[in-house]
Write an enzyme that holds these catalytic residues in place. Structure first.
Site, mmCIF file in Angstrom:
data_model
loop_
_atom_site.group_PDB
_atom_site.id
_atom_site.type_symbol
_atom_site.label_atom_id
_atom_site.label_comp_id
_atom_site.label_asym_id
_atom_site.label_seq_id
_atom_site.Cartn_x
_atom_site.Cartn_y
_atom_site.Cartn_z
ATOM 1 C CD GLU A 110 -2.985 -1.160 2.189
ATOM 2 O OE1 GLU A 110 -2.640 -1.576 3.309
ATOM 3 O OE2 GLU A 110 -4.114 -0.726 1.951
ATOM 4 C CD GLU A 130 -3.478 -6.027 3.664
ATOM 5 O OE1 GLU A 130 -3.472 -6.680 2.596
ATOM 6 O OE2 GLU A 130 -2.860 -4.957 3.805
HETATM 7 C C1 LIG Z 1 6.604 -12.133 3.640
HETATM 8 C C2 LIG Z 1 6.605 -13.589 4.054
HETATM 9 C C3 LIG Z 1 5.833 -14.440 3.041
HETATM 10 C C4 LIG Z 1 8.089 -14.076 4.038
HETATM 11 O O1 LIG Z 1 8.164 -15.417 4.443
HETATM 12 P P1 LIG Z 1 9.598 -16.059 4.841
HETATM 13 O O2 LIG Z 1 9.309 -17.479 5.180
HETATM 14 O O3 LIG Z 1 10.595 -15.781 3.778
HETATM 15 O O4 LIG Z 1 10.087 -15.247 6.119
HETATM 16 P P2 LIG Z 1 9.503 -15.305 7.604
HETATM 17 O O5 LIG Z 1 10.230 -16.333 8.375
HETATM 18 O O6 LIG Z 1 8.033 -15.389 7.581
HETATM 19 O O7 LIG Z 1 9.875 -13.839 8.118
HETATM 20 C C5 LIG Z 1 11.141 -13.530 8.714
HETATM 21 C C6 LIG Z 1 10.876 -12.872 10.047
HETATM 22 O O8 LIG Z 1 10.126 -11.670 9.843
HETATM 23 C C7 LIG Z 1 8.924 -11.716 10.595
HETATM 24 N N1 LIG Z 1 7.859 -10.991 9.891
HETATM 25 C C8 LIG Z 1 7.634 -10.946 8.577
HETATM 26 N N2 LIG Z 1 6.554 -10.187 8.306
HETATM 27 C C9 LIG Z 1 6.104 -9.754 9.495
HETATM 28 C C10 LIG Z 1 5.009 -8.939 9.884
HETATM 29 N N3 LIG Z 1 4.174 -8.356 8.974
HETATM 30 N N4 LIG Z 1 4.823 -8.718 11.196
HETATM 31 C C11 LIG Z 1 5.670 -9.225 12.110
HETATM 32 N N5 LIG Z 1 6.741 -10.004 11.809
HETATM 33 C C12 LIG Z 1 6.924 -10.266 10.514
HETATM 34 C C13 LIG Z 1 8.618 -13.213 10.713
HETATM 35 O O9 LIG Z 1 7.735 -13.459 11.775
HETATM 36 C C14 LIG Z 1 10.008 -13.764 10.946
HETATM 37 O O10 LIG Z 1 10.395 -13.485 12.278
HETATM 38 P P3 LIG Z 1 11.082 -14.653 13.191
HETATM 39 O O11 LIG Z 1 10.082 -15.753 13.279
HETATM 40 O O12 LIG Z 1 12.312 -15.024 12.435
HETATM 41 O O13 LIG Z 1 11.340 -13.956 14.484
HETATM 42 C C15 LIG Z 1 6.046 -13.772 5.459
HETATM 43 O O14 LIG Z 1 6.919 -13.194 6.397
HETATM 44 C C16 LIG Z 1 4.686 -13.188 5.635
HETATM 45 O O15 LIG Z 1 3.704 -13.704 5.150
HETATM 46 N N6 LIG Z 1 4.600 -12.067 6.379
HETATM 47 C C17 LIG Z 1 3.349 -11.450 6.740
HETATM 48 C C18 LIG Z 1 2.846 -10.577 5.617
HETATM 49 C C19 LIG Z 1 1.449 -10.054 5.921
HETATM 50 O O16 LIG Z 1 0.524 -10.791 6.184
HETATM 51 N N7 LIG Z 1 1.280 -8.719 5.857
HETATM 52 C C20 LIG Z 1 0.036 -8.070 6.098
HETATM 53 C C21 LIG Z 1 0.005 -7.512 7.492
HETATM 54 S S1 LIG Z 1 -1.543 -6.694 7.858
HETATM 55 C C22 LIG Z 1 -1.332 -5.118 7.210
HETATM 56 O O17 LIG Z 1 -0.307 -4.808 6.650
HETATM 57 C C23 LIG Z 1 -2.425 -4.140 7.412
HETATM 58 C C24 LIG Z 1 -2.197 -2.813 7.089
HETATM 59 C C25 LIG Z 1 -3.042 -1.734 7.501
HETATM 60 C C26 LIG Z 1 -4.333 -1.576 6.993
HETATM 61 C C27 LIG Z 1 -5.131 -0.535 7.438
HETATM 62 C C28 LIG Z 1 -4.652 0.372 8.358
HETATM 63 C C29 LIG Z 1 -3.363 0.216 8.851
HETATM 64 C C30 LIG Z 1 -2.572 -0.829 8.429
HETATM 65 C C31 LIG Z 1 -3.705 -4.603 8.020
HETATM 66 C C32 LIG Z 1 -3.787 -4.472 9.513
HETATM 67 O O18 LIG Z 1 -2.911 -3.881 10.178
HETATM 68 O O19 LIG Z 1 -4.840 -4.919 10.062
#
Ligand SMILES: CC(C)(COP(=O)(O)OP(=O)(O)OC[C@H]1O[C@@H](n2cnc3c(N)ncnc32)[C@H](O)[C@@H]1OP(=O)(O)O)[C@@H](O)C(=O)NCCC(=O)NCCSC(=O)/C(=C/c1ccccc1)CC(=O)O
Length: 256
Positions: A110, A130
């Site tokens: 976004e 999301e």
């Molecule tokens: C991106 C991924 C697919 C990558 O996967 P991969 O396996 O390569 O890596 P991971 O092991 O998963 O990640 C490494 C490490 O980073 C941490 N991590 C990654 N993304 C996040 C995150 N968003 N929040 C917290 N931590 C994160 C992960 O946990 C690992 O940590 P460790 O275990 O090593 O300590 C994969 O990471 C993935 O799918 N991530 C999540 C992506 C996602 O779902 N994003 C959407 C989030 S909701 C949002 O953005 C909103 C925005 C908004 C809307 C309206 C108003 C304000 C904001 C909605 C909301 O907030 O409700």
């Protein structure tokens, strides 16, 4: 610092700096971004910004879902007082370039959609995921994505939460360029410095005409852009641009 700012040659380099958490947005990052975008918008020395993520894996994966604080007051109170986080602070007539160096997911995509140029590394991935975490792309995603790519692609991405690759993003026009990861920062700098070397008022008026024009009937957009041309007609920089052309030298623009 969860977000860093460096200014050089009239370009602001804004870097999300939590690679260990995929540059997701925790409350401190959001607070830093608010301050940094205010500086970018108001500092006359800054003409253009580049937004990127630290490390090679992620641009930004949206809200830090592990650190998102539980609500302490009702939504109406925060919405009416603060509005949205992050995006309103990116609203400015100075251009912003997203240099997407890996995952651009959720709020990360976004933010990229709120930028004017989007360039990506070949390992980038794009998704509004999301729905998979029971939320909604509530910054601008549900509105901006269908305006940025074909509707069928946008609806597939929004409703399934599926990600697309850098090559697909290029094919759909979500990004203008895809390069090897090692070449991304240089390409961002090249575009930023080109923009910074142009006349700042002309660049900003051009962005305004293009962005506001998108929401106008064509005839109104054309009339509006003619008025903006008129606003620029009497600037010192336009005189300098024409004079420098005649004298076969590089113009010196001052933003006046
Ligand atoms: C991106 C991924 C697919 C990558 O996967 P991969 O396996 O390569 O890596 P991971 O092991 O998963 O990640 C490494 C490490 O980073 C941490 N991590 C990654 N993304 C996040 C995150 N968003 N929040 C917290 N931590 C994160 C992960 O946990 C690992 O940590 P460790 O275990 O090593 O300590 C994969 O990471 C993935 O799918 N991530 C999540 C992506 C996602 O779902 N994003 C959407 C989030 S909701 C949002 O953005 C909103 C925005 C908004 C809307 C309206 C108003 C304000 C904001 C909605 C909301 O907030 O409700």
């Amino acid at each position: 610092m969860p977000v860093t700012l460096e200014v050089s040659n009239h370009v602001a380099y804004v870097t999300l700096n939590r690679p260990e958490a995929m540059n997701s947005l925790d409350p401190e990052s959001t607070a830093d971004l608010t301050e940094i975008w205010t500086r970018v918008r108001t500092d006359p020395d800054i003409r253009v910004a580049v937004l990127t993520g630290a490390g090679e894996k992620a641009f930004c994966t949206g809200t830090d879902m592990k650190k998102a604080p539980p609500p302490t007051e009702c939504m109406a109170a925060t919405y009416l007082r603060d509005g949205q986080p992050v995006l309103p602070h990116m609203k400015m007539w100075k251009p912003i370039i997203a240099a997407i160096n890996g995952y651009a997911v959720g709020g990360g995509l976004e933010m990229a959609l709120a930028c004017d140029l989007r360039i990506a590394s070949s390992n980038a991935k794009f998704g509004l995921t999301e729905v998979k975490v029971a939320s909604l792309a509530g910054l601008n995603g549900t509105q901006a994505l269908p305006r940025a790519v074909p509707q069928a692609v946008a609806m597939k991405m929004l409703l399934t939460g599926e990600m697309i690759s850098a090559d697909e993003a290029l094919r759909y026009g979500l990004v203008s360029d895809v390069v090897e990861p090692s070449a991304l920062a240089d390409l961002a700098r090249t575009y930023a410095e080109k923009i910074a070397s142009a006349a700042p008022l002309s660049v900003q008026a051009t962005k305004q005409a293009a962005v506001l024009g998108l929401d106008m009937p064509l005839e109104h957009g054309i009339l509006y852009s003619h008025l903006l041309w008129g606003v620029l007609r009497d600037t010192e920089d336009r005189k300098e641009g024409f004079k420098a052309f005649g004298e076969r030298r590089t113009p010196e623009f001052r933003g006046a």
